[in-house]
Design an enzyme around this catalytic site. Structure first.
Site, PDB file in Angstrom:
ATOM      1  CG  HIS A 226       9.654 -22.105 -10.176  1.00  0.00           C
ATOM      2  ND1 HIS A 226       9.541 -22.029 -11.255  1.00  0.00           N
ATOM      3  CD2 HIS A 226      10.687 -21.073  -9.862  1.00  0.00           C
ATOM      4  CE1 HIS A 226      10.609 -21.420 -11.918  1.00  0.00           C
ATOM      5  NE2 HIS A 226      11.167 -20.729 -10.979  1.00  0.00           N
ATOM      6  CG  ASP A 228      12.885 -17.637  -8.762  1.00  0.00           C
ATOM      7  OD1 ASP A 228      12.508 -18.591  -8.782  1.00  0.00           O
ATOM      8  OD2 ASP A 228      13.241 -16.770  -9.592  1.00  0.00           O
ATOM      9  NE  ARG A 293      11.810 -17.388 -22.973  1.00  0.00           N
ATOM     10  CZ  ARG A 293      12.122 -17.374 -21.752  1.00  0.00           C
ATOM     11  NH1 ARG A 293      12.174 -18.746 -21.065  1.00  0.00           N
ATOM     12  NH2 ARG A 293      12.019 -16.559 -21.015  1.00  0.00           N
TER      13      ARG A 293
HETATM   14  C1  LIG Z   1      20.095 -20.865  -4.594  1.00  0.00           C
HETATM   15  C2  LIG Z   1      19.117 -21.952  -5.268  1.00  0.00           C
HETATM   16  C3  LIG Z   1      17.821 -21.138  -5.692  1.00  0.00           C
HETATM   17  C4  LIG Z   1      17.358 -22.543  -6.645  1.00  0.00           C
HETATM   18  C5  LIG Z   1      18.056 -23.681  -5.883  1.00  0.00           C
HETATM   19  C6  LIG Z   1      19.405 -23.292  -5.671  1.00  0.00           C
HETATM   20  C7  LIG Z   1      20.239 -23.338  -7.162  1.00  0.00           C
HETATM   21  C8  LIG Z   1      19.356 -23.344  -8.124  1.00  0.00           C
HETATM   22  C9  LIG Z   1      18.139 -22.342  -8.066  1.00  0.00           C
HETATM   23  C10 LIG Z   1      16.822 -22.793  -9.180  1.00  0.00           C
HETATM   24  C11 LIG Z   1      16.832 -22.140 -10.398  1.00  0.00           C
HETATM   25  C12 LIG Z   1      15.849 -22.676 -11.098  1.00  0.00           C
HETATM   26  C13 LIG Z   1      14.409 -22.700 -10.292  1.00  0.00           C
HETATM   27  C14 LIG Z   1      14.506 -23.245  -9.062  1.00  0.00           C
HETATM   28  C15 LIG Z   1      13.382 -23.093  -8.262  1.00  0.00           C
HETATM   29  C16 LIG Z   1      15.237 -24.360  -9.087  1.00  0.00           C
HETATM   30  O1  LIG Z   1      14.781 -25.548  -8.997  1.00  0.00           O
HETATM   31  O2  LIG Z   1      16.498 -24.193  -8.990  1.00  0.00           O
HETATM   32  C17 LIG Z   1      15.686 -22.445  -8.353  1.00  0.00           C
HETATM   33  C18 LIG Z   1      15.760 -22.748  -6.662  1.00  0.00           C
HETATM   34  C19 LIG Z   1      15.081 -21.766  -5.829  1.00  0.00           C
HETATM   35  O3  LIG Z   1      14.934 -20.589  -5.977  1.00  0.00           O
HETATM   36  O4  LIG Z   1      14.588 -22.362  -4.761  1.00  0.00           O
HETATM   37  O1  LIG Z   2      13.485 -19.092 -18.366  1.00  0.00           O
HETATM   38  C1  LIG Z   2      12.541 -18.121 -17.572  1.00  0.00           C
HETATM   39  O2  LIG Z   2      11.935 -17.134 -18.072  1.00  0.00           O
HETATM   40  C2  LIG Z   2      12.325 -18.497 -16.043  1.00  0.00           C
HETATM   41  C3  LIG Z   2      13.518 -19.006 -15.471  1.00  0.00           C
HETATM   42  C4  LIG Z   2      13.355 -19.142 -14.156  1.00  0.00           C
HETATM   43  O3  LIG Z   2      12.237 -18.958 -13.436  1.00  0.00           O
HETATM   44  C5  LIG Z   2      14.522 -19.591 -12.982  1.00  0.00           C
HETATM   45  O4  LIG Z   2      15.636 -20.020 -13.495  1.00  0.00           O
HETATM   46  O5  LIG Z   2      14.303 -19.590 -12.066  1.00  0.00           O
HETATM   47 FE   LIG Z   3      12.286 -18.890 -11.312  1.00  0.00          FE
END
Ligand SMILES: C=C1C[C@]23C[C@H]1CC[C@H]2[C@@]12CCC[C@@](C)(C(=O)O1)[C@H]2[C@@H]3C(=O)O
Ligand SMILES: O=C(O)CCC(=O)C(=O)O
Ligand SMILES: [Fe+2]
Length: 368
Positions: A226, A228, A293
């Site tokens: 993914h 961010d 981890r």
């Molecule tokens: C402010 C954010 C950014 C979110 C959504 C929301 C809260 C959690 C974040 C994450 C964290 C883990 C990867 C991701 C891809 C996910 O699944 O949840 C992120 C997502 C994004 O960056 O789109």
């Molecule tokens: O655990 C990791 O190294 C990646 C975590 C991550 O990509 C995320 O929380 O958006």
């Molecule tokens: Fe990430």
């Protein structure tokens, strides 16, 4: 009513999947077995590595500019976050994820909420489950932490509060370094940075991730590929490796933990703000047979109602704006709906070289 980050997911309720007790699984269930993991060839690891930037180095800005352009990710040291604070955050993560499942579920993320315990939000886009647990923190964690640790919740709240404050300062510093490396240097160039240009009003989410040791790591996936949705993300990983990034021409490259270091990655909003000069980086987390981890991601963005668009300094007759203005909230909605097509869904103009968004090409897994 003002729109807040925590409101971004109301329109996209998520069904909560049942969380297993990972410690009781001695074999990988089929629902966790990924067939097309698209692994790197062994020589990939040897030839290229993510840049490390010393923030005390007078040439840090140039180093960051180069890293953002060529990798979309870099590590930093001498970043000013104390080892003792990082240790405390790691301890809070460890304490949280080692609670019994029923206890963790007391702080489960609600279907239309953003904060709490659960599977990664992106799970619904993949046919297989990820070998990880997550805890998302937007706003004060007090209510959820009280459920998790009725006795010592206030200690853990203080740790998270301090961590968020320190991360916010570092993120503001990194913003000016990244922007500076794009030639955006004046306070007035980014109005929403505020009168002191310290990005005081920025918003952020904290994502704690736990990847248990896995009986069949070669077929499992900790966190699927993914990008961010942020301007930038500051990732702390403990001493167990697992993070990989996708680099054009090199494939998946490991980002090994650097003692005391932090990983910084370019998110989709920086991709938009830089008009595609700094591309958001595709990354994933792999798991390990013998070691669990932990990681914590500080996901940093603008105040939720500020519109981010390609910066006027970076657009001109030969560089048309490639993306339309979006707020973080709006973009999170789009991401919740379109996942890895989100960036191209806010694109307004085909680039002159005719290339698509890097994010779209490399996901080997079909998006539902
Ligand atoms: C402010 C954010 C950014 C979110 C959504 C929301 C809260 C959690 C974040 C994450 C964290 C883990 C990867 C991701 C891809 C996910 O699944 O949840 C992120 C997502 C994004 O960056 O789109
Ligand atoms: O655990 C990791 O190294 C990646 C975590 C991550 O990509 C995320 O929380 O958006
Ligand atoms: Fe990430």
């Amino acid at each position: 009513m003002p729109s807040r980050l925590s409101d971004a997911f109301r329109a996209h309720p998520q069904q909560q999947l049942k969380h297993p007790d990972f410690t009781s699984l001695h074999e990988l269930p089929d629902s966790y077995a990924w067939n097309q993991r698209d692994d790197p060839s062994p020589e990939t690891f040897a030839t290229e590595s993510v840049p490390l930037v010393d923030l005390n180095d007078p040439n840090a800005l140039q180093g960051i500019g180069h890293a953002c352009k060529t990798w979309g990710i870099f590590q930093v040291n001498n970043h000013g976050i104390s080892t003792s604070l990082l240790d405390m955050v790691e301890h809070t993560c460890r304490s949280l994820f080692s609670l019994p499942v029923h206890q963790k579920l007391k702080a489960a993320r609600s279907p239309d909420g953003v904060s709490g315990y659960g599977f990664a939000r992106i799970s619904s886009f993949f046919p297989k489950l990820m070998w990880s647990e997550g805890f998302t923190i937007v706003g004060p964690p007090d209510e959820h932490f009280r459920q998790l640790w009725p006795q010592d919740f206030s200690y853990h709240c203080d740790v998270i509060k301090e961590y968020k404050e320190e991360m916010k300062k570092l993120a503001g510093r990194l913003m000016w370094l990244m922007l500076g490396s794009l030639g955006i240097i004046a306070k007035e160039d980014i109005k929403w940075a505020g009168p002191k240009a310290d990005f005081k009003e920025a918003s952020a989410a904290l994502q704690l991730n736990y990847y248990p040791a896995c009986p069949d790591p070669d077929r499992a996936m900790g966190l699927a590929p993914h990008t961010d949705s942020t301007l930038l993300t500051i990732l702390y990983q403990n001493s167990t490796s697992g993070l990989q990034v996708f680099k054009e021409g090199a494939g998946w490259v490991a980002v090994p933990p650097v003692p005391g270091g932090l990983v910084i990655n370019v998110g989709d909003l920086m991709h938009i703000l830089s008009n595609g000069s700094y591309q958001s980086v595709l990354h994933r987390a792999m798991v390990n047979r013998s070691h669990h981890r932990l990681s914590s991601a500080y996901l940093y963005g603008p105040p939720s109602t500020v519109e981010i668009s390609p910066h006027p300094k970076l657009v001109g007759p030969t560089h048309p704006p490639l993306y339309r203005p979006v707020t973080w909230n709006e973009y999170l909605h789009t991401k919740a709906k379109h996942f890895n097509k989100a960036l191209s869904s806010v694109r307004v103009c085909v680039p002159l070289n005719g290339l698509g968004d890097v994010n779209e090409q490399n996901n080997s897994v079909t998006v539902g």
